[in-house]
Design a protein around this motif. Structure first.
Motif, PDB file in Angstrom:
ATOM      1  N   ASN A 465      47.963  41.100  54.962  1.00 60.20           N
ATOM      2  CA  ASN A 465      46.629  42.165  54.721  1.00 60.20           C
ATOM      3  C   ASN A 465      46.697  43.997  55.181  1.00 60.20           C
ATOM      4  O   ASN A 465      45.562  44.783  54.032  1.00 60.20           O
ATOM      5  CB  ASN A 465      45.608  41.350  55.999  1.00 60.20           C
ATOM      6  CG  ASN A 465      44.794  40.074  55.561  1.00 60.20           C
ATOM      7  OD1 ASN A 465      45.078  39.598  54.005  1.00 60.20           O
ATOM      8  ND2 ASN A 465      44.116  39.517  56.182  1.00 60.20           N
ATOM      9  N   ARG A 468      48.069  44.985  52.352  1.00 59.59           N
ATOM     10  CA  ARG A 468      47.306  44.536  51.488  1.00 59.59           C
ATOM     11  C   ARG A 468      46.684  45.926  50.715  1.00 59.59           C
ATOM     12  O   ARG A 468      45.808  46.579  49.784  1.00 59.59           O
ATOM     13  CB  ARG A 468      47.223  43.877  50.947  1.00 59.59           C
ATOM     14  CG  ARG A 468      46.646  42.784  49.741  1.00 59.59           C
ATOM     15  CD  ARG A 468      46.014  41.709  49.113  1.00 59.59           C
ATOM     16  NE  ARG A 468      47.559  40.660  49.702  1.00 59.59           N
ATOM     17  CZ  ARG A 468      47.254  39.363  50.381  1.00 59.59           C
ATOM     18  NH1 ARG A 468      46.256  39.148  50.738  1.00 59.59           N
ATOM     19  NH2 ARG A 468      48.417  38.866  50.382  1.00 59.59           N
ATOM     20  N   TYR A 469      45.527  46.512  51.930  1.00 61.37           N
ATOM     21  CA  TYR A 469      44.115  46.902  52.455  1.00 61.37           C
ATOM     22  C   TYR A 469      44.224  48.180  52.311  1.00 61.37           C
ATOM     23  O   TYR A 469      43.314  48.911  52.911  1.00 61.37           O
ATOM     24  CB  TYR A 469      42.870  45.409  52.394  1.00 61.37           C
ATOM     25  CG  TYR A 469      42.689  44.662  52.202  1.00 61.37           C
ATOM     26  CD1 TYR A 469      42.602  44.356  50.782  1.00 61.37           C
ATOM     27  CD2 TYR A 469      43.482  43.368  53.232  1.00 61.37           C
ATOM     28  CE1 TYR A 469      42.296  43.160  50.316  1.00 61.37           C
ATOM     29  CE2 TYR A 469      43.669  42.171  52.374  1.00 61.37           C
ATOM     30  CZ  TYR A 469      42.636  42.360  51.219  1.00 61.37           C
ATOM     31  OH  TYR A 469      42.341  40.871  50.144  1.00 61.37           O
ATOM     32  N   ASP A 493      45.520  49.066  60.716  1.00 63.51           N
ATOM     33  CA  ASP A 493      45.719  50.457  59.253  1.00 63.51           C
ATOM     34  C   ASP A 493      44.908  51.089  59.280  1.00 63.51           C
ATOM     35  O   ASP A 493      43.412  50.701  59.465  1.00 63.51           O
ATOM     36  CB  ASP A 493      45.609  49.328  58.314  1.00 63.51           C
ATOM     37  CG  ASP A 493      44.784  48.119  57.931  1.00 63.51           C
ATOM     38  OD1 ASP A 493      43.275  49.084  57.453  1.00 63.51           O
ATOM     39  OD2 ASP A 493      44.935  47.207  58.354  1.00 63.51           O
ATOM     40  N   ARG A 512      36.231  36.420  50.290  1.00 65.17           N
ATOM     41  CA  ARG A 512      36.855  37.457  50.004  1.00 65.17           C
ATOM     42  C   ARG A 512      35.881  38.824  49.797  1.00 65.17           C
ATOM     43  O   ARG A 512      34.906  38.487  49.336  1.00 65.17           O
ATOM     44  CB  ARG A 512      37.654  37.679  49.195  1.00 65.17           C
ATOM     45  CG  ARG A 512      39.367  36.934  49.369  1.00 65.17           C
ATOM     46  CD  ARG A 512      39.636  36.897  48.106  1.00 65.17           C
ATOM     47  NE  ARG A 512      39.052  35.746  47.193  1.00 65.17           N
ATOM     48  CZ  ARG A 512      39.605  35.090  45.711  1.00 65.17           C
ATOM     49  NH1 ARG A 512      40.926  35.682  45.434  1.00 65.17           N
ATOM     50  NH2 ARG A 512      39.304  34.132  45.154  1.00 65.17           N
ATOM     51  N   VAL A 513      36.391  39.822  50.356  1.00 62.53           N
ATOM     52  CA  VAL A 513      34.727  40.468  50.316  1.00 62.53           C
ATOM     53  C   VAL A 513      34.704  41.192  48.990  1.00 62.53           C
ATOM     54  O   VAL A 513      33.153  40.379  48.570  1.00 62.53           O
ATOM     55  CB  VAL A 513      36.014  42.433  51.030  1.00 62.53           C
ATOM     56  CG1 VAL A 513      34.665  43.279  51.019  1.00 62.53           C
ATOM     57  CG2 VAL A 513      35.603  42.054  52.244  1.00 62.53           C
ATOM     58  N   ARG A 517      38.689  42.782  43.804  1.00 61.93           N
ATOM     59  CA  ARG A 517      39.249  43.397  44.402  1.00 61.93           C
ATOM     60  C   ARG A 517      40.812  42.582  44.928  1.00 61.93           C
ATOM     61  O   ARG A 517      41.822  43.110  45.218  1.00 61.93           O
ATOM     62  CB  ARG A 517      38.654  44.275  45.257  1.00 61.93           C
ATOM     63  CG  ARG A 517      39.508  45.325  46.519  1.00 61.93           C
ATOM     64  CD  ARG A 517      38.963  45.417  47.459  1.00 61.93           C
ATOM     65  NE  ARG A 517      38.648  45.029  48.396  1.00 61.93           N
ATOM     66  CZ  ARG A 517      38.362  45.243  49.932  1.00 61.93           C
ATOM     67  NH1 ARG A 517      37.129  46.798  49.936  1.00 61.93           N
ATOM     68  NH2 ARG A 517      38.498  44.786  50.417  1.00 61.93           N
ATOM     69  N   SER A 518      40.269  41.559  45.731  1.00 61.96           N
ATOM     70  CA  SER A 518      41.083  40.658  46.024  1.00 61.96           C
ATOM     71  C   SER A 518      42.173  39.774  45.825  1.00 61.96           C
ATOM     72  O   SER A 518      43.838  39.567  45.955  1.00 61.96           O
ATOM     73  CB  SER A 518      40.632  39.627  47.410  1.00 61.96           C
ATOM     74  OG  SER A 518      39.858  40.361  47.879  1.00 61.96           O
ATOM     75  N   GLY A 523      45.824  38.603  47.073  1.00 60.98           N
ATOM     76  CA  GLY A 523      45.112  37.579  48.070  1.00 60.98           C
ATOM     77  C   GLY A 523      44.324  36.425  47.899  1.00 60.98           C
ATOM     78  O   GLY A 523      44.405  35.425  46.783  1.00 60.98           O
ATOM     79  N   THR A 524      44.344  35.010  48.465  1.00 56.32           N
ATOM     80  CA  THR A 524      44.059  33.746  48.176  1.00 56.32           C
ATOM     81  C   THR A 524      42.437  33.602  49.223  1.00 56.32           C
ATOM     82  O   THR A 524      42.196  32.700  49.054  1.00 56.32           O
ATOM     83  CB  THR A 524      45.084  33.159  48.867  1.00 56.32           C
ATOM     84  OG1 THR A 524      45.287  32.884  50.140  1.00 56.32           O
ATOM     85  CG2 THR A 524      46.509  32.991  48.045  1.00 56.32           C
ATOM     86  N   GLY A 525      42.159  34.165  49.819  1.00 60.55           N
ATOM     87  CA  GLY A 525      41.085  33.645  50.617  1.00 60.55           C
ATOM     88  C   GLY A 525      41.059  33.105  51.840  1.00 60.55           C
ATOM     89  O   GLY A 525      40.231  33.112  52.141  1.00 60.55           O
ATOM     90  N   LEU A 528      43.180  34.373  56.265  1.00 60.10           N
ATOM     91  CA  LEU A 528      42.510  35.167  58.217  1.00 60.10           C
ATOM     92  C   LEU A 528      42.057  33.043  58.265  1.00 60.10           C
ATOM     93  O   LEU A 528      41.919  32.984  59.874  1.00 60.10           O
ATOM     94  CB  LEU A 528      41.363  35.474  57.752  1.00 60.10           C
ATOM     95  CG  LEU A 528      41.806  37.348  57.382  1.00 60.10           C
ATOM     96  CD1 LEU A 528      40.674  38.096  57.776  1.00 60.10           C
ATOM     97  CD2 LEU A 528      42.924  38.081  59.215  1.00 60.10           C
TER      98      LEU A 528
HETATM   99  P1  ADP Z   1      42.565  37.450  51.438  1.00 63.31           P
HETATM  100  O1  ADP Z   1      44.174  36.901  50.706  1.00 63.31           O
HETATM  101  O2  ADP Z   1      41.854  37.849  50.079  1.00 63.31           O
HETATM  102  O3  ADP Z   1      43.690  38.844  51.921  1.00 63.31           O
HETATM  103  P2  ADP Z   1      41.915  36.866  54.021  1.00 63.31           P
HETATM  104  O4  ADP Z   1      41.878  35.349  54.160  1.00 63.31           O
HETATM  105  O5  ADP Z   1      43.423  37.350  54.510  1.00 63.31           O
HETATM  106  O6  ADP Z   1      42.111  36.929  52.437  1.00 63.31           O
HETATM  107  O7  ADP Z   1      41.453  37.469  54.160  1.00 63.31           O
HETATM  108  C1  ADP Z   1      39.228  37.722  54.179  1.00 63.31           C
HETATM  109  C2  ADP Z   1      38.974  39.416  53.145  1.00 63.31           C
HETATM  110  O8  ADP Z   1      38.869  40.012  54.460  1.00 63.31           O
HETATM  111  C3  ADP Z   1      40.119  39.976  52.453  1.00 63.31           C
HETATM  112  O9  ADP Z   1      39.721  39.769  51.033  1.00 63.31           O
HETATM  113  C4  ADP Z   1      39.666  41.300  52.877  1.00 63.31           C
HETATM  114  O10 ADP Z   1      38.744  41.333  51.565  1.00 63.31           O
HETATM  115  C5  ADP Z   1      39.302  41.342  53.811  1.00 63.31           C
HETATM  116  N1  ADP Z   1      40.474  41.839  54.722  1.00 63.31           N
HETATM  117  C6  ADP Z   1      41.443  41.299  55.621  1.00 63.31           C
HETATM  118  N2  ADP Z   1      42.188  42.104  56.591  1.00 63.31           N
HETATM  119  C7  ADP Z   1      41.523  43.498  55.808  1.00 63.31           C
HETATM  120  C8  ADP Z   1      42.197  44.693  56.222  1.00 63.31           C
HETATM  121  N3  ADP Z   1      43.338  44.913  57.101  1.00 63.31           N
HETATM  122  N4  ADP Z   1      41.235  45.621  55.758  1.00 63.31           N
HETATM  123  C9  ADP Z   1      40.562  45.469  54.911  1.00 63.31           C
HETATM  124  N5  ADP Z   1      39.901  44.216  54.606  1.00 63.31           N
HETATM  125  C10 ADP Z   1      40.162  43.149  55.009  1.00 63.31           C
END
Ligand code: ADP
Length: 562
Positions: A465, A468-469, A493, A512-513, A517-518, A523-525, A528
């Motif tokens: 993550n 990725r972000y 980060d 996913r936010v 974008r995700s 990402g899979t959502g 976390l």
């Molecule tokens: P994903 O596989 O989409 O990353 P996660 O469950 O890991 O799914 O994360 C859920 C959402 O949280 C992500 O889609 C993202 O929008 C946000 N997110 C997670 N980690 C970060 C980060 N380090 N910086 C910004 N946004 C994050």
């Protein structure tokens, strides 16, 4: 009360009457004495007036009554006395108080004991001229004669006293009866107060003060009665609500006696309402439940746990009632929830398994097609299929991992070096790190006890993550702190960050936010959600700090060191 009031009244009246009687007797005897003294003085004056020095002195003193007449010379010698005495043998009378008083021209009556007659007498003497000198004429009356008047009137006085006492007895009894009747009416009436049957006290015109009190009692009783009505109404409402709540509610005191139990709890424990005031053991022997109630009443410790009762699963909340040593136990039936969650999890796991096989086949065929096809326009579609199947496969893998975490019973822990796992996880993101020219830093090390696969999943998801972000040329730092109390993993980060609204939701499954974008970022959502599940499994603390456009920092606290 009646007897005591009667006795007190009678006692007061008796004491009063006796005092009055004694005072009357005393005053009467004093009056009699004064009257007797005055009479003696008058008699003396008459005798003094009648005295003739030339007449026979012995005829002068002679009389038939009890009165003693004495003629005494100025030297104190008794010249004549109407009592047949040897006058010459009598001693000198000059030092007698009545003679002294007469001699000094201030005559006074005296009561004293007569040695001559051996009785108490009232004496009075006057100075009377005789020849060229004077003599004393003295008159004396026996005191017993005066007391005789009193003793004569005494029986009449005592009789009057007795009549007054009897009269007072009847009067007091009547008064006491009336007052007592009024108060017993009041006390009976007050007992009816809580039942709402209070009657106004009938006014008795005789005692204004008592009427005042009863009026005030009536007013207070009326207020109390209204309060009782309101309280009863509230109580009934509360009872109705309690008995119609689906959750079981039970209140126990410090001795674990049941103070209150609602209908739902009665049917959960399969007991009847007469269980109230009996010990908790009568409804359940469960040690967890009984222990939780004990801890709650004694140490104000709240508890939340699940319990299976008669085949149903209940979520039990034990809370202490503020300011009272009472524990409230709420039993919520979660059997349905648990079963549907279990069904959902089973479906989730089965569907993932079923999807994985055909997808792997599609991926294989797609790779074969790519090998045999050099046409640029077709390759574009093949690459697209490859990307989407990879994404779907990683989605299915995450779903399977999550379902495995939810159902896992077996945790065989091992000592794991966090720095080592961080380095392994870096392999998974190294290509993206170099593509995005990210500055990647690792610092510190620490050991935790857990299943190595779980540690890997947790670290990999967080590092993925962060990378990725992150923006192009961004910075990702992984810090392992090993302080006295715990081991901490801090992954930060300076990427796109998360808004405060989203921060509470990103740990939900598939959240996913920004989906597009995700999706683009691969990402899979579920990342976390997997992290949250692993932390919950080991009771590790997970915290998030993030600011939109500034960056994100996620900290995992791996337990508290002993
Ligand atoms: P994903 O596989 O989409 O990353 P996660 O469950 O890991 O799914 O994360 C859920 C959402 O949280 C992500 O889609 C993202 O929008 C946000 N997110 C997670 N980690 C970060 C980060 N380090 N910086 C910004 N946004 C994050």
């Amino acid at each position: 009360m009646k007897k005591r009031l009667f006795a007190y009244n009678i006692l007061i009246i008796l004491v009063g009457l006796v005092c009055f009687f004694a005072a009357s007797v005393y005053i009467t005897s004093v009056n009699n004495l004064n009257f007797a003294k005055d009479t003696v003085k008058e008699i003396t004056q008459i005798y003094a007036g009648l005295y003739d020095e030339r007449a026979d002195i012995f005829s002068f003193v002679k009389n038939d009554g009890d009165i003693r007449i004495t003629v005494i010379s100025k030297n104190g010698a008794v010249l004549a006395d109407n009592h047949p005495l040897d006058v010459a043998a009598l001693e000198n009378h000059l030092n007698r108080p009545e003679i002294k008083a007469a001699d000094s021209d201030s005559p006074e009556a005296y009561i004293r004991y007569s040695n001559t007659l051996s009785v108490n007498l009232i004496y009075y003497a006057l100075k009377v001229n005789s020849g060229d000198g004077y003599v004393f004429i003295r008159v004396a009356v026996p005191v017993a004669k005066i007391d005789a008047y009193l003793s004569e009137s005494l029986p009449f006085l005592i009789f009057s006293l007795l009549i007054i006492i009897v009269f007072c007895l009847f009067l007091t009894r009547g008064t006491v009866n009336r007052i007592v009747k009024l108060f017993s009416f009041l006390s009976q009436n007050l007992r009816l107060l809580s039942a709402g049957e209070y009657k106004f006290t009938p006014v008795d015109g005789s005692y204004e003060e008592i009427n005042e009190i009863t009026r005030e009692i009536d007013e207070v009783a009326l207020i109390l009665q209204n309060n009782f009505y309101e309280l009863n109404n509230e109580k009934n409402k509360l009872k109705y609500i309690l008995n119609n709540i689906a959750d079981g509610i039970l209140v126990a005191d410090e001795n674990k006696n049941i103070v209150l139990i609602n209908s739902a709890a009665l049917s959960i424990f399969n007991v009847t309402p007469d269980i109230t005031h009996k010990n908790l053991n009568y409804v359940s022997y469960d040690k967890t439940l009984i222990g939780a109630v004990e801890d709650c009443v004694n140490f104000a410790k709240n508890a939340l746990f699940e319990l299976t009762l008669n085949g149903n699963i209940f979520l039990i909340t034990v809370k202490r009632l503020p300011d009272a040593k009472l524990a409230i136990v709420v039993l919520s039936d979660v059997t349905e929830n648990r079963e549907s969650a279990k069904r959902r999890e089973e479906f989730f796991a089965n569907a993932s398994h079923e999807l994985k096989t055909p997808l792997t086949a599609i991926k294989g065929f797609n790779e074969l097609t790519a090998l045999n096809n050099k046409d640029e326009s077709i390759r574009k579609y093949i690459d697209s299929i490859t990307r989407e199947t990879d994404r779907m496969l990683s989605l299915i893998c995450d779903m399977l991992k999550l379902s495995e975490l939810e159902n896992t019973q077996d945790i065989t822990p091992a000592s794991v070096s966090l720095a080592k796992v961080v380095n392994e996880a870096y392999e998974a993101v190294s290509i993206v790190v170099s593509e995005k020219s990210i500055i990647y830093e690792i610092d510190g090390d620490g050991t935790v006890t857990a299943k190595p696969e779980h540690i890997y999943e947790l670290i990999k998801n967080l590092i993925e993550n962060a990378v990725r972000y992150s923006n192009q040329g961004g910075k990702v730092s992984v810090k392992i702190e090993n302080n006295k109390k715990a081991v901490l993993l801090i992954i930060s980060d300076n990427g796109i960050g998360i808004s405060p609204d989203e921060q509470t939701r990103i740990f939900e499954r598939f959240y996913r936010v920004e989906r597009s974008r995700s999706g683009r970022s691969g990402g899979t959502g579920l990342g976390l959600s997997i992290v949250k599940h692993i932390c919950a499994l080991y009771d590790w603390k997970l915290s998030l700090k993030s600011k939109l456009g500034v960056g994100t920092e996620i900290t995992v606290i791996f337990g508290v060191k002993q």
